[in-house]
Design a protein around this motif. Structure first.
Motif, PDB file in Angstrom:
ATOM      1  N   LEU A   1      -1.803   3.923  -0.119  1.00 43.60           N
ATOM      2  CA  LEU A   1      -3.119   3.854  -1.003  1.00 43.60           C
ATOM      3  C   LEU A   1      -3.526   2.391  -0.581  1.00 43.60           C
ATOM      4  CD1 LEU A   1      -4.863   5.404  -3.101  1.00 43.60           C
ATOM      5  CD2 LEU A   1      -3.357   4.224  -4.825  1.00 43.60           C
ATOM      6  N   GLU A   2      -4.775   2.327  -0.084  1.00 41.04           N
ATOM      7  CA  GLU A   2      -5.115   1.035   0.175  1.00 41.04           C
ATOM      8  C   GLU A   2      -6.065   0.655  -1.053  1.00 41.04           C
ATOM      9  OE1 GLU A   2      -4.433  -1.122   2.407  1.00 41.04           O
ATOM     10  OE2 GLU A   2      -3.112   0.496   3.309  1.00 41.04           O
TER      11      GLU A   2
ATOM     12  N   ILE B   1       2.347  -3.723  -4.419  1.00 41.56           N
ATOM     13  CA  ILE B   1       1.568  -4.671  -4.058  1.00 41.56           C
ATOM     14  C   ILE B   1       2.131  -5.949  -3.520  1.00 41.56           C
ATOM     15  CG2 ILE B   1       0.176  -6.184  -5.304  1.00 41.56           C
ATOM     16  CD1 ILE B   1      -0.890  -3.487  -5.712  1.00 41.56           C
ATOM     17  N   GLN B   2       3.119  -6.166  -3.577  1.00 43.23           N
ATOM     18  CA  GLN B   2       3.764  -7.150  -2.905  1.00 43.23           C
ATOM     19  C   GLN B   2       5.265  -6.951  -2.910  1.00 43.23           C
ATOM     20  OE1 GLN B   2       3.067 -11.040  -4.876  1.00 43.23           O
ATOM     21  NE2 GLN B   2       3.657 -12.173  -3.382  1.00 43.23           N
ATOM     22  N   PRO B   3       5.805  -6.722  -1.615  1.00 40.12           N
ATOM     23  CA  PRO B   3       7.400  -6.464  -1.447  1.00 40.12           C
ATOM     24  C   PRO B   3       8.227  -7.730  -1.219  1.00 40.12           C
ATOM     25  CG  PRO B   3       6.086  -5.743   0.403  1.00 40.12           C
ATOM     26  CD  PRO B   3       4.998  -6.259  -0.577  1.00 40.12           C
TER      27      PRO B   3
ATOM     28  N   GLY C   1       0.874  -1.301  -0.009  1.00 39.70           N
ATOM     29  CA  GLY C   1       0.079  -0.051   0.045  1.00 39.70           C
ATOM     30  C   GLY C   1       0.863   1.289  -0.100  1.00 39.70           C
ATOM     31  N   ARG C   2       2.025   1.301   0.063  1.00 39.69           N
ATOM     32  CA  ARG C   2       3.021   2.531   0.259  1.00 39.69           C
ATOM     33  C   ARG C   2       2.984   2.948  -1.146  1.00 39.69           C
ATOM     34  NH1 ARG C   2       4.369   5.777   3.741  1.00 39.69           N
ATOM     35  NH2 ARG C   2       4.714   4.227   5.070  1.00 39.69           N
TER      36      ARG C   2
ATOM     37  N   GLY D   1     -12.975  10.598  -5.384  1.00 38.12           N
ATOM     38  CA  GLY D   1     -12.194  11.721  -5.071  1.00 38.12           C
ATOM     39  C   GLY D   1     -10.976  11.859  -4.146  1.00 38.12           C
ATOM     40  N   LYS D   2     -10.603  10.319  -3.616  1.00 39.84           N
ATOM     41  CA  LYS D   2      -9.883  10.162  -2.517  1.00 39.84           C
ATOM     42  C   LYS D   2      -8.230  10.041  -3.218  1.00 39.84           C
ATOM     43  CE  LYS D   2     -12.875   7.426   0.111  1.00 39.84           C
ATOM     44  NZ  LYS D   2     -13.195   6.207   0.894  1.00 39.84           N
ATOM     45  N   ASN D   3      -7.313  10.139  -2.154  1.00 39.19           N
ATOM     46  CA  ASN D   3      -5.974  10.286  -2.669  1.00 39.19           C
ATOM     47  C   ASN D   3      -5.658  11.320  -4.053  1.00 39.19           C
ATOM     48  OD1 ASN D   3      -6.812   7.377  -1.886  1.00 39.19           O
ATOM     49  ND2 ASN D   3      -4.941   7.984  -0.955  1.00 39.19           N
ATOM     50  N   ARG D   4      -6.142  12.496  -3.910  1.00 42.98           N
ATOM     51  CA  ARG D   4      -5.832  13.545  -5.179  1.00 42.98           C
ATOM     52  C   ARG D   4      -4.353  13.240  -5.692  1.00 42.98           C
ATOM     53  NH1 ARG D   4     -10.398  17.316  -5.228  1.00 42.98           N
ATOM     54  NH2 ARG D   4     -11.366  16.171  -6.968  1.00 42.98           N
ATOM     55  N   TRP D   5      -3.411  13.340  -4.570  1.00 42.15           N
ATOM     56  CA  TRP D   5      -2.064  13.625  -5.000  1.00 42.15           C
ATOM     57  C   TRP D   5      -1.578  12.472  -5.643  1.00 42.15           C
ATOM     58  CZ3 TRP D   5       2.371  10.565  -3.739  1.00 42.15           C
ATOM     59  CH2 TRP D   5       3.429  11.067  -4.317  1.00 42.15           C
ATOM     60  N   PHE D   6      -2.186  11.317  -5.596  1.00 42.57           N
ATOM     61  CA  PHE D   6      -1.530  10.055  -6.362  1.00 42.57           C
ATOM     62  C   PHE D   6      -2.174  10.043  -7.905  1.00 42.57           C
ATOM     63  CE2 PHE D   6      -1.998   5.670  -8.116  1.00 42.57           C
ATOM     64  CZ  PHE D   6      -0.723   5.191  -7.786  1.00 42.57           C
TER      65      PHE D   6
END
Length: 170
Positions: free
Chosen positions: A86-87, A25-27, A7-8, A124-129
């Motif tokens: 970001l989930e 997604i998968q480190p 999620g990072r 409208g969530k996580n606008r910066w992304f």
């Protein structure tokens, strides 16, 4: 690495997608047999959504809100983590190491990622992304201000640097 978790949000620093934002997604801290280095499976945005205004028709707004995603295996050395997370629910099961072996699986995974990202964007969530990194140039500094800054640090400047500065002023 303990801060590279699922999620990072990170920024890719090298290659075709340099400057693009991705979600881990998968480190894989220890690597795998096929990729014997620390890496992560990421999903990112290749083409960001365009700007939308109220004057535009609904069809045009829908077209400009589309996202073009990509999925990739990226070395930790080429990722710059950010403070954002970001989930994206359900993507962990969709993208695995086996996804990259078959082209059809990869395309299906991309479609799922596209649907999840567009859903997140329209909410409208996580606008910066969803905004591209911009190449901001610093505000111009007047010559007198530059000289004041240089005169404060004049002890650390050598002869060649002062000659260059005086050539600029002249």
């Amino acid at each position: 690495m303990k801060f590279l978790k699922v999620g990072r949000v990170a920024i890719i620093t090298r290659g075709r997608y340099a400057g693009k934002k991705v979600v881990l997604i998968q480190p894989q801290d220890n690597g795998t047999k096929s990729h014997p280095y620390p890496h992560a499976l990421v999903a990112g945005i290749e083409r960001y959504p365009s700007q939308v205004t109220r004057r535009m028709s609904k069809a045009r707004q829908a077209k400009r809100s589309k996202v073009k995603p990509f999925i990739k295996v990226i070395n930790y050395n080429h990722l710059m983590p950010t403070r954002y997370t970001l989930e994206l629910e359900g993507l962990k099961g969709v993208i695995t190491g086996d996804t990259f072996k078959e082209v059809s699986q990869r395309e299906d995974a991309k479609k799922t990622v596209k649907k999840a990202l567009e859903e997140r964007y329209t909410s409208g969530k996580n606008r910066w992304f969803f905004t591209p990194l911009s190449m901001l140039t610093p505000a111009p500094i007047s010559l007198t201000t530059q000289l004041e800054i240089l005169s404060d640090s004049s002890a650390s400047l050598g002869r060649s640097e002062w000659g260059y500065i005086m050539a600029l002023v002249a």
